[in-house]
Design an enzyme around this catalytic site. Structure first.
Site, PDB file in Angstrom:
ATOM      1  N   ARG A  41      44.899  41.627  30.378  1.00  0.00           N
ATOM      2  CA  ARG A  41      44.324  40.521  31.847  1.00  0.00           C
ATOM      3  C   ARG A  41      44.625  38.988  31.208  1.00  0.00           C
ATOM      4  NH1 ARG A  41      39.544  42.689  34.317  1.00  0.00           N
ATOM      5  NH2 ARG A  41      39.389  40.586  35.689  1.00  0.00           N
ATOM      6  N   HIS A  87      49.755  44.207  41.548  1.00  0.00           N
ATOM      7  CA  HIS A  87      48.132  43.569  40.728  1.00  0.00           C
ATOM      8  C   HIS A  87      46.709  44.005  41.068  1.00  0.00           C
ATOM      9  CE1 HIS A  87      46.333  40.931  37.443  1.00  0.00           C
ATOM     10  NE2 HIS A  87      45.570  40.172  38.149  1.00  0.00           N
ATOM     11  N   TYR A 131      47.215  27.948  54.048  1.00  0.00           N
ATOM     12  CA  TYR A 131      48.000  26.669  54.325  1.00  0.00           C
ATOM     13  C   TYR A 131      49.089  26.447  52.961  1.00  0.00           C
ATOM     14  CZ  TYR A 131      43.298  25.853  56.911  1.00  0.00           C
ATOM     15  OH  TYR A 131      42.745  25.922  57.825  1.00  0.00           O
TER      16      TYR A 131
END
Length: 819
Positions: A41, A87, A131
């Site tokens: 990570r 993921h 968006y």
């Protein structure tokens, strides 16, 4: 219940029991967790410079065809495919990583081409993922180039449905170009971004010179190159970071400074513009930053522009230095930590490039092997087709005579020794391919494939050829994507204090009764003959009067003693420099004065070194004198400290710096004076009241104290009405303290009461300032030398209703330099 049913309450012996110490089990479990965080990570791989989340996002976009040549795709779609296939973490973490790769103020070479609001340098978060739209940037495709040619290893994804790459082929050293930051368990990484062209040049230099040093590579990679530009201060920290993998870089904003404004055009990397402006404004409002009257953010899409408007009279260099010290200079801590063979390692510059080169060498080797195998397969097919074309009639006849396709293949294999792949292509050939033009095309392709085979075999057999391919590809990327350096390197001149930026010069500091204060260059006031009116030195507001004027160098630390017995410490340059006609600035912005508290005396504390046997000798309005060692004033608070304890009806009027062996002269407004040895006043603490110095008449009060040294020739006395005189010090015989003293000057209606006394020498000059703000500078030798009990001569011509407020003496050495 059946008797055959198992008894769940019955103890069943375990098949195997292991004894473990809980601390060892917890330690191993924590180590396993830590390594999972480190490798899975938080830390980037040194080969492609990517953390797993970034690698998975780019690979998911590659698999979905969201390349630089495709149309933009909703970010939510990219996040969903990444989360669903590769993921298995929260969508917000994936979207944050995606958004950062699209920010041109975070990435030196953005890997995502974003459309919509992906955040700003003001710290604004990206718009919701529904968006915004995204696709890979062109340079991101270079990280994935040839990934389908078995160039890197793949592993099963989290649920085993798909395969994902362990690392990307990475056609350029992305770890250095875009940098990386992250916090793992017990360690962190913070790799700064660099200029693509410089990194590629250094990589090519390493290929050509494997034994080169970090210093050699620094001729190409001169320093980090931040996307926001700005300046790196000094080269030593850069060298240390590249040599050891760790260092602390000072990053300074880019400024344009003029007389009335400072314009900030570039900010340090990762600075939050909005928060920065807020902090500057807060410091201005809190009085921590002086000289700023307005602050505006005029930034737009063309770049950063923060305008700092300066107050009239403010020193731009000092304001700039204060801004740099508190807001516009940050520290970037370099920790070049990355995963090498799955293990975290701190790398120097050369090691970073060596790890990348080893990776790239493996990628090109595996790609060449893949391409060679493909080319050999194609050459094999073309060889069969050419043989069939050379024997076209017989081949056609064999196929026609065969019962079916399988029989035709068997006959061809028996007649010409074709392989299975060859006969599959031959049987599938169309009659149109038997034309001479088609034959020529196949022959040409065969020659081309043979040349490609020869090239690939040469690459695989010759290390220098393989490295040559790497160099050529790096140069092509540099040609396509590299741009100019944005971050500059400036020399480290050391810590620059405000004092360093202030020229050393003598100034006159003027204080009014309403606590307005300012300073003016002494050279503003040229010496005049005595008796003149002088020139305006302060334009006071109505009902305000000048209370004191004193001489100080801009670099002096001053002890400011007030009528209430408090003492404050002040740097002269902190007093705003203003014109003759300016009113001044309220002193409460500089000193924590109480209501009715006024500055009465100022002492240059640069002379106040402990152990020198020097004293501050004070005189009060009611005739008391006190002597305190300078060590007592070594730690003065911003709110001031007590210098003398006063009776309710008393006030401090004057302070002199003495050495323990001088004579003191205390003078009163009624024209009386007394001279006695300093040793008659024992040294006392700051909280003491002092001892009697002079016995005063009922309506009289002390106006000053003078310390007579061996170099002093005269005592100078000035009266309220602007008259004064010089008298030889020998005319004042020594007495015991606390006597009535002798007449110093006649205080007639013409003279008015005495207001100041000072010891002077040849070459000294006198600065007299009136309550209405008029000021005159005149040589003391222009003032007549007369006896004690005399009237004196006019020193300054005053208007009706005006009177002398304060007198300052300019020593001869400083008087000459300011003329």
């Amino acid at each position: 219940m059946s008797s055959d049913a198992p008894d769940h309450d019955q103890d069943v012996p375990a098949s195997r029991v292991e004894t473990a110490r809980i601390e060892q089990e917890m330690e191993q479990s924590y180590i396993d967790y830590a390594m999972s965080v480190i490798a899975g990570r938080a830390l980037p791989d040194a080969r492609d410079g990517l953390k797993p989340v970034h690698r998975r996002i780019l690979y998911a976009m590659h698999e979905a065809g969201v390349t630089a040549r495709a149309s933009h795709r909703k970010s939510s779609s990219v996040v969903g495919e990444t989360m669903g296939d590769f993921h298995p973490h929260g969508d917000s973490a994936i979207y944050d990583a995606l958004a950062r790769m699209a920010q041109d103020f975070s990435m030196r070479e953005p890997l995502v081409d974003g459309q919509g609001n992906f955040g700003s340098i003001d710290g604004d978060p990206p718009a919701a993922m529904r968006y915004t739209e995204a696709r890979m940037s062109p340079i991101a495709e270079e990280l994935l180039a040839d990934i389908g040619k078995d160039t890197v290893d793949f592993s099963p994804n989290y649920d085993g449905r798909k395969q994902e790459p362990d690392v990307l082929p990475a056609a350029f050293p992305n770890l250095l170009v875009n940098g990386s930051s992250g916090i793992a368990v017990g360690m962190s990484t913070n790799v700064p971004p660099h200029n693509l062209g410089e990194v590629i040049d250094a990589t090519i230099h390493l290929i050509d010179n494997p034994d080169c040093t970090v210093e050699d590579l620094m001729e190409h990679v001169v320093a980090p190159d931040f996307p926001t530009g700005a300046n790196i201060v000094g080269r030593n920290a850069i060298y240390k970071a590249y040599k050891t993998g760790r260092g602390r870089l000072r990053v300074r904003a880019e400024l344009e400074t003029s007389e009335d404004r400072i314009v900030i055009t570039e900010l340090p990397y990762q600075a939050n513009k909005s928060r920065l402006i807020e902090r500057i404004a807060d410091d201005v409002n809190d009085g921590k930053l002086d000289g700023i009257r307005d602050l505006r953010d005029e930034s737009d899409r063309d770049g950063i522009r923060i305008v700092v408007e300066l107050k009239r009279g403010a020193n731009p260099d000092v304001v700039e230095n204060q801004l740099l010290e508190s807001h516009l200079e940050t520290t970037f801590g370099v920790i070049n930590l990355a995963l090498v063979d799955g293990q975290p390692k701190v790398l120097d510059l050369k090691e970073t490039l060596e790890v990348y080169l080893d990776h790239r060498r493996e990628v090109v080797r595996r790609r060449s092997e893949y391409d060679l195998e493909e080319a050999e397969d194609r050459a094999h097919i073309l060889e069969g087709r050419l043989t069939a074309l050379e024997n076209a009639d017989d081949v056609v006849e064999l196929i026609q005579d065969a019962e079916d396709r399988d029989a035709a293949k068997a006959a061809l294999k028996a007649a010409y020794g074709f392989s299975d792949d060859q006969v599959d292509h031959i049987v599938a050939m169309q009659l149109g391919s038997l034309t001479s033009m088609e034959t020529a095309a196949i022959e040409e392709e065969y020659e081309s494939v043979q040349e490609e085979i020869d090239r690939l075999e040469t690459i695989l057999e010759n290390e220098s050829e393989l490295l040559g391919v790497i160099k050529d590809e790096l140069r092509e990327i540099k040609s396509s994507y590299a741009d100019e350096r944005r971050t500059r390197i400036i020399e480290d001149t050391g810590e620059v204090t405000d004092e360093d930026l202030i020229p050393q010069e003598d100034t006159l500091v003027v204080v009014s009764e309403d606590d307005y204060i300012k300073r003016m260059s002494l050279s503003t006031f040229k010496a005049q003959n005595r008796g003149g009116k002088g020139i305006i030195g302060a334009d006071l507001k109505e009902d305000d009067r000048v209370s004191s004027v004193f001489l100080a160098n801009t670099h002096d630390y001053l002890l400011c003693f007030t009528n209430q017995g408090q003492v404050y410490k002040l740097k002269t340059y902190q007093v705003p420099e203003m014109s003759r006609t300016a009113r001044g600035k309220s002193a409460v912005n500089l000193l924590d004065l109480d209501e009715g508290e006024e500055i009465e005396a100022v002492v240059d504390c640069d002379d106040l070194e402990a152990g020198t046997g020097r004293y501050l000798t004070m005189a009060t309005r009611n005739g008391r004198v006190k002597r305190t060692a300078v060590e007592e004033f070594g730690n003065i608070l911003s709110t001031g400290i007590r210098a003398i304890r006063l009776a309710e009806d008393d006030a401090l009027v004057d302070v002199e710096l003495t050495d323990g062996d001088t004579d003191l002269v205390v003078a009163s407004a009624g024209g009386m004076s007394i001279r006695f040895a300093e040793s008659e006043v024992r040294s006392m603490g700051r909280d003491a009241r002092g001892v009697g110095g002079i016995k005063l008449a009922a309506d009289d009060h002390v106006v000053g104290i003078a310390a007579i040294g061996d170099d002093h020739d005269w005592l100078l006395t000035v009266t309220d009405n602007g008259y004064g005189k010089r008298t030889p010090v020998d005319a004042y015989r020594q007495q015991s303290r606390y006597g009535k003293g002798l007449i110093d000057i006649k205080t007639s209606d013409r003279n008015g009461p005495a207001c100041a006394i000072d010891a002077v020498t040849p070459g000294d000059q006198l600065v007299v300032m009136s309550e209405d703000g008029q000021i005159i500078r005149t040589p003391v030798e222009d003032i007549s030398t007369v006896g004690r009990n005399t009237m004196g001569v006019i020193v300054m011509s005053l208007d009706a209703g005006d009177s002398v407020a304060s007198v300052a003496v300019i020593p001869s050495d400083r008087a000459e330099s300011s003329d």
